[in-house]
Design a protein around this motif. Structure first.
Motif, PDB file in Angstrom:
ATOM      1  N   PHE A  62      -7.476  -2.609   5.863  1.00 12.93           N
ATOM      2  CA  PHE A  62      -9.194  -2.949   5.702  1.00 12.93           C
ATOM      3  C   PHE A  62      -9.328  -1.845   7.307  1.00 12.93           C
ATOM      4  N   LEU A  63      -8.524  -2.161   8.469  1.00  8.30           N
ATOM      5  CA  LEU A  63      -8.715  -1.165   9.832  1.00  8.30           C
ATOM      6  C   LEU A  63      -8.955   0.250   9.460  1.00  8.30           C
ATOM      7  N   GLN A  64      -7.757   0.541   8.883  1.00 11.82           N
ATOM      8  CA  GLN A  64      -7.358   2.011   8.121  1.00 11.82           C
ATOM      9  C   GLN A  64      -8.773   2.723   8.072  1.00 11.82           C
ATOM     10  N   GLN A  65      -9.254   1.883   6.820  1.00 14.54           N
ATOM     11  CA  GLN A  65     -10.088   2.906   5.875  1.00 14.54           C
ATOM     12  C   GLN A  65     -11.661   2.411   6.897  1.00 14.54           C
ATOM     13  N   LYS A  66     -12.218   1.609   7.542  1.00  9.27           N
ATOM     14  CA  LYS A  66     -12.861   1.168   8.577  1.00  9.27           C
ATOM     15  C   LYS A  66     -13.039   1.951   9.294  1.00  9.27           C
ATOM     16  N   MET A  67     -12.015   1.810  10.093  1.00 10.72           N
ATOM     17  CA  MET A  67     -12.088   2.244  11.758  1.00 10.72           C
ATOM     18  C   MET A  67     -11.270   3.916  11.472  1.00 10.72           C
ATOM     19  N   LYS A  68     -10.733   4.692  10.303  1.00 15.45           N
ATOM     20  CA  LYS A  68     -10.728   5.848  10.772  1.00 15.45           C
ATOM     21  C   LYS A  68      -9.234   5.985  11.338  1.00 15.45           C
ATOM     22  N   ILE A  69      -8.083   5.442  11.498  1.00 14.33           N
ATOM     23  CA  ILE A  69      -6.895   5.101  11.972  1.00 14.33           C
ATOM     24  C   ILE A  69      -5.885   5.644  11.062  1.00 14.33           C
ATOM     25  N   GLU A  70      -4.627   5.116  11.745  1.00 14.95           N
ATOM     26  CA  GLU A  70      -3.396   5.474  10.567  1.00 14.95           C
ATOM     27  C   GLU A  70      -2.553   4.070  11.114  1.00 14.95           C
ATOM     28  N   PHE A  71      -2.069   2.791  10.622  1.00 11.89           N
ATOM     29  CA  PHE A  71      -1.183   2.681  10.971  1.00 11.89           C
ATOM     30  C   PHE A  71       0.232   3.310  10.850  1.00 11.89           C
ATOM     31  N   PRO A  72       1.158   3.302  11.567  1.00 11.82           N
ATOM     32  CA  PRO A  72       2.263   3.784  11.127  1.00 11.82           C
ATOM     33  C   PRO A  72       3.121   2.997  10.398  1.00 11.82           C
ATOM     34  N   ALA A  73       3.756   3.440   9.297  1.00 11.78           N
ATOM     35  CA  ALA A  73       4.834   2.545   8.463  1.00 11.78           C
ATOM     36  C   ALA A  73       5.428   1.404   8.978  1.00 11.78           C
ATOM     37  N   VAL A  74       6.592   1.661  10.396  1.00  6.94           N
ATOM     38  CA  VAL A  74       7.151   1.260  10.518  1.00  6.94           C
ATOM     39  C   VAL A  74       5.941  -0.510  11.952  1.00  6.94           C
ATOM     40  N   PHE A  75       5.113   0.143  12.257  1.00  6.19           N
ATOM     41  CA  PHE A  75       3.732  -1.268  12.675  1.00  6.19           C
ATOM     42  C   PHE A  75       3.522  -1.501  11.753  1.00  6.19           C
ATOM     43  N   GLN A  76       3.382  -0.906  10.600  1.00  5.37           N
ATOM     44  CA  GLN A  76       2.458  -2.059   9.564  1.00  5.37           C
ATOM     45  C   GLN A  76       3.904  -2.832   8.783  1.00  5.37           C
ATOM     46  N   ALA A  77       4.990  -2.570   8.884  1.00  3.09           N
ATOM     47  CA  ALA A  77       6.106  -3.612   8.403  1.00  3.09           C
ATOM     48  C   ALA A  77       6.271  -4.971   9.078  1.00  3.09           C
ATOM     49  N   ILE A  78       6.324  -4.208  10.220  1.00  6.88           N
ATOM     50  CA  ILE A  78       6.494  -4.966  11.524  1.00  6.88           C
ATOM     51  C   ILE A  78       5.563  -6.006  11.759  1.00  6.88           C
ATOM     52  N   ILE A  79       4.303  -5.457  11.450  1.00  7.11           N
ATOM     53  CA  ILE A  79       3.096  -6.807  11.097  1.00  7.11           C
ATOM     54  C   ILE A  79       3.050  -7.687   9.996  1.00  7.11           C
ATOM     55  N   PHE A  80       3.198  -7.089   8.988  1.00  3.05           N
ATOM     56  CA  PHE A  80       3.545  -8.131   7.558  1.00  3.05           C
ATOM     57  C   PHE A  80       4.775  -9.173   8.201  1.00  3.05           C
ATOM     58  N   GLY A  81       5.613  -8.333   8.211  1.00  2.00           N
ATOM     59  CA  GLY A  81       7.096  -9.817   8.708  1.00  2.00           C
ATOM     60  C   GLY A  81       6.784 -10.144  10.057  1.00  2.00           C
ATOM     61  N   PHE A  82       5.665 -10.212  10.798  1.00  2.00           N
ATOM     62  CA  PHE A  82       5.309 -11.116  11.894  1.00  2.00           C
ATOM     63  C   PHE A  82       4.386 -11.658  10.882  1.00  2.00           C
ATOM     64  N   ILE A  83       3.758 -11.630  10.467  1.00  2.00           N
ATOM     65  CA  ILE A  83       2.584 -12.408   9.080  1.00  2.00           C
ATOM     66  C   ILE A  83       3.400 -13.858   8.490  1.00  2.00           C
ATOM     67  N   TYR A  84       4.404 -12.980   8.311  1.00  2.00           N
ATOM     68  CA  TYR A  84       5.304 -14.058   6.903  1.00  2.00           C
ATOM     69  C   TYR A  84       6.143 -14.450   7.905  1.00  2.00           C
ATOM     70  N   ALA A  85       6.282 -14.271   9.476  1.00  2.00           N
ATOM     71  CA  ALA A  85       7.925 -15.284   9.836  1.00  2.00           C
ATOM     72  C   ALA A  85       6.835 -16.305  10.497  1.00  2.00           C
ATOM     73  N   ALA A  86       5.590 -15.945  10.885  1.00  2.00           N
ATOM     74  CA  ALA A  86       5.194 -16.834  11.526  1.00  2.00           C
ATOM     75  C   ALA A  86       4.186 -18.486  10.456  1.00  2.00           C
ATOM     76  N   GLU A  87       3.283 -17.377   9.990  1.00  2.00           N
ATOM     77  CA  GLU A  87       2.659 -18.075   8.971  1.00  2.00           C
ATOM     78  C   GLU A  87       3.748 -19.167   7.501  1.00  2.00           C
ATOM     79  N   ILE A  88       4.343 -18.260   6.656  1.00  2.00           N
ATOM     80  CA  ILE A  88       5.030 -19.348   6.138  1.00  2.00           C
ATOM     81  C   ILE A  88       5.968 -19.753   6.471  1.00  2.00           C
ATOM     82  N   LEU A  89       7.013 -19.223   7.510  1.00  2.00           N
ATOM     83  CA  LEU A  89       8.109 -19.431   7.529  1.00  2.00           C
ATOM     84  C   LEU A  89       7.874 -20.661   9.341  1.00  2.00           C
ATOM     85  N   GLY A  90       7.578 -19.950  10.011  1.00  2.00           N
ATOM     86  CA  GLY A  90       7.090 -20.828  11.019  1.00  2.00           C
ATOM     87  C   GLY A  90       5.835 -22.728  10.806  1.00  2.00           C
ATOM     88  N   GLU A  91       4.869 -22.314  10.285  1.00  2.00           N
ATOM     89  CA  GLU A  91       4.130 -22.908   9.929  1.00  2.00           C
ATOM     90  C   GLU A  91       4.278 -23.548   8.395  1.00  2.00           C
TER      91      GLU A  91
END
Length: 273
Positions: A62-91
């Protein structure tokens, strides 16, 4: 834009890197399975966390499309992993309580990622403006401060939730030694130290009595300071990477995989951020 077109644009942005897209699909599938489990067990609070996680998974695209930026693939993977680790595994799966250091690991990663985001945004602004030229040190300092500010704001949020709703987001620690001027019987302003605490008895006005085994219950202070400390470690780690990359004009695989970039043909518009 129609909903279908918007959905297709999100999928296309993730499909640019197949490994990241597969990783995204796996995590999304695991979240959906967890959501189904929560609904079947009538754990609706955890189900809401699952829904929130699914929405957060869409944010990079969503941010890539609206702000005309690009998240590197590794960065995206880290973000996905962080969300899963914090919300699903953690909470949802209670890893924060079950696994020692889980919260510490995530706060360290948060400091690193926020420094990368702050560094990237300031770098894009600095690069695209004719009247805005920051030195590598100042740019790195701003990125570091951005990361620490995010960390402090999050601790404010945890304190607010604990103060008004008693959620214990700032996890308590049992300690065996305390020092407090409040407990000084002479009111001299000197800290009164109590050592070798074995347990604490809590009595309430309605006659209830509770015992804290093992020592005295610290109310969130240690957890808050620990979180800010490891956030600082993560922020410093990326700041060093970003500074050396800019200062010595060398290619850095780490920085290249973690720095947000303008999409092709948008460099001149980066000053609009």
């Amino acid at each position: 834009m129609k909903i279908i077109d918007y959905k297709n644009s999100l999928v296309d942005s993730y499909k640019k890197n197949k490994r990241t897209f597969i990783f995204y699909l796996i995590l999304r599938g695991l979240v959906i399975l967890t959501l189904i489990r929560c609904i079947l067990t009538k754990n609706y609070e955890s189900a809401a966390i699952c829904i929130l996680s699914l929405l957060l998974f869409l944010m990079p695209a969503f941010l890539q499309q609206k702000m005309k930026i690009e998240f590197p693939a590794v960065f995206q993977a880290i973000i996905f992993g962080f969300i899963y680790a914090a919300e699903i595994l953690g909470e949802v799966n209670h890893y924060y309580v079950i696994i020692p250091g889980w919260d510490t690991m995530l706060h360290t990663m948060n400091g690193f990622l926020c420094a990368a985001i702050g560094f990237s945004l300031i770098y894009l602004l600095n690069r695209g403006s004719k009247h805005f030229n920051l030195s590598p040190f100042y740019l790195t300092l701003v990125a570091f401060c951005f990361s620490m500010t995010v960390g402090v704001i999050w601790e404010f949020f945890e304190f607010t939730m604990d103060y008004f709703f008693y959620l214990d987001m700032q996890k308590d620690f049992v300690v065996q030694t305390i020092g407090s001027v409040t407990l000084d019987p002479n009111n001299s302003g000197m800290p009164f130290i109590i050592s070798n605490i074995t347990d604490t008895v809590i009595n309430t006005a309605d006659g209830q009595s509770y015992t804290v085994p093992g020592g005295y219950l610290d109310i969130g202070i240690i957890d808050t300071m620990k979180d800010l400390l490891v956030n600082l470690v993560g922020a410093v780690a990326f700041s060093i990477i970003g500074y050396t990359t800019l200062k010595f004009s060398k290619k850095s695989a780490i920085a290249d995989n973690l720095m947000i970039k303008p999409v092709d043909g948008q460099e001149d518009n980066s000053k609009t951020f």
